[in-house]
Enzyme design. Structure first.
Site, PDB file in Angstrom:
ATOM      1  N   GLU A   1     -21.973   5.136   5.027  1.00 26.00           N
ATOM      2  CA  GLU A   1     -21.690   4.568   6.356  1.00 26.00           C
ATOM      3  C   GLU A   1     -20.843   3.301   6.231  1.00 26.00           C
ATOM      4  O   GLU A   1     -20.180   2.901   7.182  1.00 26.00           O
ATOM      5  CB  GLU A   1     -22.993   4.263   7.097  1.00 26.00           C
ATOM      6  CG  GLU A   1     -23.734   5.482   7.607  1.00 26.00           C
ATOM      7  CD  GLU A   1     -23.027   6.196   8.756  1.00 26.00           C
ATOM      8  OE1 GLU A   1     -22.440   5.526   9.620  1.00 26.00           O
ATOM      9  OE2 GLU A   1     -23.066   7.436   8.770  1.00 26.00           O
TER      10      GLU A   1
ATOM     11  N   TYR B   1     -26.159  -1.014  11.356  1.00 27.77           N
ATOM     12  CA  TYR B   1     -26.734  -0.495  10.108  1.00 27.77           C
ATOM     13  C   TYR B   1     -25.730  -0.619   8.962  1.00 27.77           C
ATOM     14  O   TYR B   1     -26.049  -1.121   7.882  1.00 27.77           O
ATOM     15  CB  TYR B   1     -27.141   0.970  10.302  1.00 27.77           C
ATOM     16  CG  TYR B   1     -27.441   1.709   9.018  1.00 27.77           C
ATOM     17  CD1 TYR B   1     -28.678   1.571   8.383  1.00 27.77           C
ATOM     18  CD2 TYR B   1     -26.501   2.561   8.419  1.00 27.77           C
ATOM     19  CE1 TYR B   1     -28.960   2.256   7.203  1.00 27.77           C
ATOM     20  CE2 TYR B   1     -26.772   3.242   7.244  1.00 27.77           C
ATOM     21  CZ  TYR B   1     -28.006   3.086   6.646  1.00 27.77           C
ATOM     22  OH  TYR B   1     -28.281   3.753   5.475  1.00 27.77           O
TER      23      TYR B   1
ATOM     24  N   SER C   1     -24.701   2.911   1.195  1.00 33.90           N
ATOM     25  CA  SER C   1     -24.481   4.082   2.047  1.00 33.90           C
ATOM     26  C   SER C   1     -23.001   4.334   2.318  1.00 33.90           C
ATOM     27  O   SER C   1     -22.216   3.397   2.500  1.00 33.90           O
ATOM     28  CB  SER C   1     -25.206   3.856   3.371  1.00 33.90           C
ATOM     29  OG  SER C   1     -24.761   4.768   4.342  1.00 33.90           O
TER      30      SER C   1
HETATM   31  P1  NDP Z   1     -36.180   6.953   5.233  1.00 36.99           P
HETATM   32  O1  NDP Z   1     -35.904   6.445   6.597  1.00 36.99           O
HETATM   33  O2  NDP Z   1     -36.775   8.321   5.071  1.00 36.99           O
HETATM   34  O3  NDP Z   1     -37.173   5.931   4.495  1.00 36.99           O
HETATM   35  C1  NDP Z   1     -37.089   4.559   4.694  1.00 36.99           C
HETATM   36  C2  NDP Z   1     -38.259   3.895   3.990  1.00 36.99           C
HETATM   37  O4  NDP Z   1     -38.195   2.480   4.193  1.00 36.99           O
HETATM   38  C3  NDP Z   1     -39.647   4.331   4.493  1.00 36.99           C
HETATM   39  O5  NDP Z   1     -40.512   4.421   3.394  1.00 36.99           O
HETATM   40  C4  NDP Z   1     -40.050   3.173   5.382  1.00 36.99           C
HETATM   41  O6  NDP Z   1     -41.447   3.025   5.512  1.00 36.99           O
HETATM   42  C5  NDP Z   1     -39.478   2.023   4.580  1.00 36.99           C
HETATM   43  N1  NDP Z   1     -39.344   0.780   5.338  1.00 36.99           N
HETATM   44  C6  NDP Z   1     -38.708   0.592   6.520  1.00 36.99           C
HETATM   45  N2  NDP Z   1     -38.788  -0.700   6.890  1.00 36.99           N
HETATM   46  C7  NDP Z   1     -39.482  -1.347   5.923  1.00 36.99           C
HETATM   47  C8  NDP Z   1     -39.887  -2.682   5.731  1.00 36.99           C
HETATM   48  N3  NDP Z   1     -39.606  -3.645   6.614  1.00 36.99           N
HETATM   49  N4  NDP Z   1     -40.570  -2.994   4.607  1.00 36.99           N
HETATM   50  C9  NDP Z   1     -40.884  -2.048   3.714  1.00 36.99           C
HETATM   51  N5  NDP Z   1     -40.545  -0.737   3.839  1.00 36.99           N
HETATM   52  C10 NDP Z   1     -39.842  -0.408   4.941  1.00 36.99           C
HETATM   53  O7  NDP Z   1     -34.828   6.825   4.406  1.00 36.99           O
HETATM   54  P2  NDP Z   1     -34.267   7.749   3.200  1.00 36.99           P
HETATM   55  O8  NDP Z   1     -35.338   8.025   2.251  1.00 36.99           O
HETATM   56  O9  NDP Z   1     -33.461   8.857   3.789  1.00 36.99           O
HETATM   57  O10 NDP Z   1     -33.197   6.766   2.558  1.00 36.99           O
HETATM   58  C11 NDP Z   1     -33.545   5.862   1.501  1.00 36.99           C
HETATM   59  C12 NDP Z   1     -32.559   4.716   1.471  1.00 36.99           C
HETATM   60  O11 NDP Z   1     -31.247   5.215   1.246  1.00 36.99           O
HETATM   61  C13 NDP Z   1     -32.466   3.902   2.772  1.00 36.99           C
HETATM   62  O12 NDP Z   1     -32.227   2.563   2.410  1.00 36.99           O
HETATM   63  C14 NDP Z   1     -31.273   4.507   3.473  1.00 36.99           C
HETATM   64  O13 NDP Z   1     -30.694   3.570   4.375  1.00 36.99           O
HETATM   65  C15 NDP Z   1     -30.371   4.793   2.287  1.00 36.99           C
HETATM   66  N6  NDP Z   1     -29.417   5.866   2.473  1.00 36.99           N
HETATM   67  C16 NDP Z   1     -29.845   7.089   2.903  1.00 36.99           C
HETATM   68  C17 NDP Z   1     -28.955   8.122   3.059  1.00 36.99           C
HETATM   69  C18 NDP Z   1     -29.420   9.476   3.496  1.00 36.99           C
HETATM   70  O14 NDP Z   1     -28.547  10.284   3.843  1.00 36.99           O
HETATM   71  N7  NDP Z   1     -30.705   9.778   3.470  1.00 36.99           N
HETATM   72  C19 NDP Z   1     -27.518   7.934   2.777  1.00 36.99           C
HETATM   73  C20 NDP Z   1     -27.208   6.631   2.225  1.00 36.99           C
HETATM   74  C21 NDP Z   1     -28.119   5.643   2.103  1.00 36.99           C
HETATM   75  P3  NDP Z   1     -42.301   3.775   6.666  1.00 36.99           P
HETATM   76  O15 NDP Z   1     -42.714   5.090   6.036  1.00 36.99           O
HETATM   77  O16 NDP Z   1     -43.416   2.843   6.896  1.00 36.99           O
HETATM   78  O17 NDP Z   1     -41.401   3.981   7.848  1.00 36.99           O
HETATM   79  P1  GDP Z   2     -25.693   9.277   9.936  1.00 41.79           P
HETATM   80  O1  GDP Z   2     -24.429   9.807   9.357  1.00 41.79           O
HETATM   81  O2  GDP Z   2     -26.461   8.401   8.989  1.00 41.79           O
HETATM   82  O3  GDP Z   2     -25.516   8.621  11.259  1.00 41.79           O
HETATM   83  O4  GDP Z   2     -26.659  10.558  10.090  1.00 41.79           O
HETATM   84  P2  GDP Z   2     -27.134  11.377  11.392  1.00 41.79           P
HETATM   85  O5  GDP Z   2     -27.750  12.630  10.874  1.00 41.79           O
HETATM   86  O6  GDP Z   2     -27.962  10.530  12.283  1.00 41.79           O
HETATM   87  O7  GDP Z   2     -25.766  11.711  12.164  1.00 41.79           O
HETATM   88  C1  GDP Z   2     -24.742  12.455  11.548  1.00 41.79           C
HETATM   89  C2  GDP Z   2     -23.659  12.772  12.574  1.00 41.79           C
HETATM   90  O8  GDP Z   2     -24.174  13.709  13.511  1.00 41.79           O
HETATM   91  C3  GDP Z   2     -23.193  11.556  13.387  1.00 41.79           C
HETATM   92  O9  GDP Z   2     -21.787  11.597  13.483  1.00 41.79           O
HETATM   93  C4  GDP Z   2     -23.825  11.775  14.747  1.00 41.79           C
HETATM   94  O10 GDP Z   2     -23.062  11.240  15.842  1.00 41.79           O
HETATM   95  C5  GDP Z   2     -23.798  13.305  14.820  1.00 41.79           C
HETATM   96  N1  GDP Z   2     -24.777  13.835  15.790  1.00 41.79           N
HETATM   97  C6  GDP Z   2     -24.477  14.691  16.789  1.00 41.79           C
HETATM   98  N2  GDP Z   2     -25.565  14.931  17.519  1.00 41.79           N
HETATM   99  C7  GDP Z   2     -26.579  14.214  16.987  1.00 41.79           C
HETATM  100  C8  GDP Z   2     -27.951  14.061  17.330  1.00 41.79           C
HETATM  101  O11 GDP Z   2     -28.465  14.625  18.280  1.00 41.79           O
HETATM  102  N3  GDP Z   2     -28.694  13.242  16.523  1.00 41.79           N
HETATM  103  C9  GDP Z   2     -28.150  12.600  15.447  1.00 41.79           C
HETATM  104  N4  GDP Z   2     -28.939  11.838  14.678  1.00 41.79           N
HETATM  105  N5  GDP Z   2     -26.844  12.711  15.116  1.00 41.79           N
HETATM  106  C10 GDP Z   2     -26.070  13.520  15.873  1.00 41.79           C
END
Ligand code: NDP
Ligand code: GDP
Length: 326
Positions: free
Chosen positions: A130, A152, A128
């Site tokens: 992040e 995270y 990520s």
């Molecule tokens: P989501 O939060 O939508 O999905 C996370 C998935 O992980 C869900 O299927 C969840 O299952 C599963 N999960 C959580 N805990 C466990 C566990 N203990 N064992 C097995 N499965 C588990 O994330 P995204 O699809 O948005 O992201 C995919 C990956 O990419 C993540 O690792 C995220 O951190 C990373 N990432 C995402 C970014 C983004 O902007 N979206 C940016 C950079 C990295 P359940 O449905 O049961 O909750």
């Molecule tokens: P992140 O980059 O993975 O933390 O994705 P988020 O969508 O959770 O947050 C993106 C940015 O939006 C961060 O800088 C947050 O502090 C800002 N932000 C501002 N208001 C909110 C809010 O109400 N919810 C979330 N999730 N983020 C917020």
């Protein structure tokens, strides 16, 4: 011969889009699903894409090594995509131990299962942006030093380096995609884009009047998940494994996100958005801005969806969802 993929996190946003992409390419797709008492809702994102019956599900959890070993032995995957994580930054301050167990140690578990049972499989780790946290360069690339700013991000950094280490130690074809924020109509409601598009839709339909947000000045490089899962697949098709930044190279503030989303619903965000302390973070990542030059040059990948188009698509999807419920 048809290839086989195993996706952890198959029920998440990226898991759903990646499953669709791989099914279209003729893969047999297996997904790890953690058990819950609400089994009927686990596939709602796959359902939205019309593919919930096309994926083969396996009960499992990233913190359960023996289960992962059995699943990898049974599936015999050609490609493993590790997308499962406790993925919400804000929750990681409330649940730092869980976040490290799943988002950090979980990577060690799945890498071990692959090393023991399918060492020839190609492995993708969902790293990520992040990890850049307190940014050390104005535009971040694979060479930019990391400075994580949340439990995270610290956990993701462990997963990232472990993936590099398994490549170097054991010769695994293990790639790490350093993906910048990516969104879609299937994004979780707790993330800011979807929170705002959902609020704009509800306010438009008279179901709410306001939405409370935190830092409106935060800047992100937001892309579309549908485009980003293509980069994951492309990484695993390369002869050698590597690390890649995936980003659009454009940046918007949360305030601009609000303006675009409310405009898409023919509203003015200033009439409806309130700032609340509850949504501020103990340590903020002010800016993330990616340089995808390596992914563009080596993978031939590019972001196809603009941020305004993506936000408009998300608002329309949320309007449709809420109208159906009215
Ligand atoms: P989501 O939060 O939508 O999905 C996370 C998935 O992980 C869900 O299927 C969840 O299952 C599963 N999960 C959580 N805990 C466990 C566990 N203990 N064992 C097995 N499965 C588990 O994330 P995204 O699809 O948005 O992201 C995919 C990956 O990419 C993540 O690792 C995220 O951190 C990373 N990432 C995402 C970014 C983004 O902007 N979206 C940016 C950079 C990295 P359940 O449905 O049961 O909750
Ligand atoms: P992140 O980059 O993975 O933390 O994705 P988020 O969508 O959770 O947050 C993106 C940015 O939006 C961060 O800088 C947050 O502090 C800002 N932000 C501002 N208001 C909110 C809010 O109400 N919810 C979330 N999730 N983020 C917020």
């Amino acid at each position: 011969m048809a290839r086989t993929a195993l996706i952890t996190g198959v029920t998440g946003q990226d898991g759903a889009y990646l499953s669709k992409l791989l099914l279209e390419k003729g893969y047999t797709v297996h997904g790890l699903v953690r058990r819950s008492s609400h089994s009927e809702v686990h596939a709602h994102r796959l359902q939205w894409l019309g593919i919930e019956n096309d994926v083969q599900y396996h009960d499992g959890n990233l913190i359960d090594l023996s289960g992962l070993i059995r699943t990898v032995r049974e599936v015999k995957p050609d490609e493993v995509y590790n997308l499962a994580a406790q993925s919400f930054v804000k929750s990681s301050w409330q649940q730092p131990i869980l976040t490290s167990q799943v988002t950090a140690n979980g990577v060690a578990n799945i890498l071990e299962a692959v090393r023991l049972e399918a060492p020839e499989a190609r492995f993708y780790q969902a790293s990520s942006s992040e990890m850049f946290g307190m940014i050390q360069e104005p535009q971040q690339s694979e060479k930019t030093p990391f400075y994580p700013r949340s439990p995270y991000a610290v956990a993701k950094l462990y997963g990232h380096w472990l993936t590099v280490n398994y490549r170097e130690s054991f010769g695994l074809h293990a790639s790490s995609g350093i993906l910048f924020n990516h969104e879609s109509p299937l994004r979780g409601l707790e993330f800011v884009t979807r929170k705002v598009t959902d609020a704009a839709a509800r306010i438009k339909l008279g179901l709410a009047k306001t939405v409370q947000l935190g830092n409106l000045d935060a800047k992100r490089d937001w892309g579309h998940a549908r485009d980003y899962v293509k980069a994951m697949w492309m990484m695993l098709q390369q002869p050698a494994s590597d690390d890649y930044v995936v980003a659009t190279g454009t940046m918007y503030t949360v305030r601009e996100l609000c303006r675009l989303a409310f405009e898409a619903a023919e509203l003015n965000y200033e009439d409806h958005v309130e700032v609340a302390e509850a949504f501020m973070r103990p340590a903020e990542v002010d800016v993330l801005f990616g340089n995808p030059a390596k992914a563009v040059a080596q993978l031939g990948w590019k972001a196809e969806t603009t941020f305004p188009d993506m936000i408009a698509e998300m608002v329309q999807a949320d309007l449709e969802r809420h109208r159906r419920r009215l």
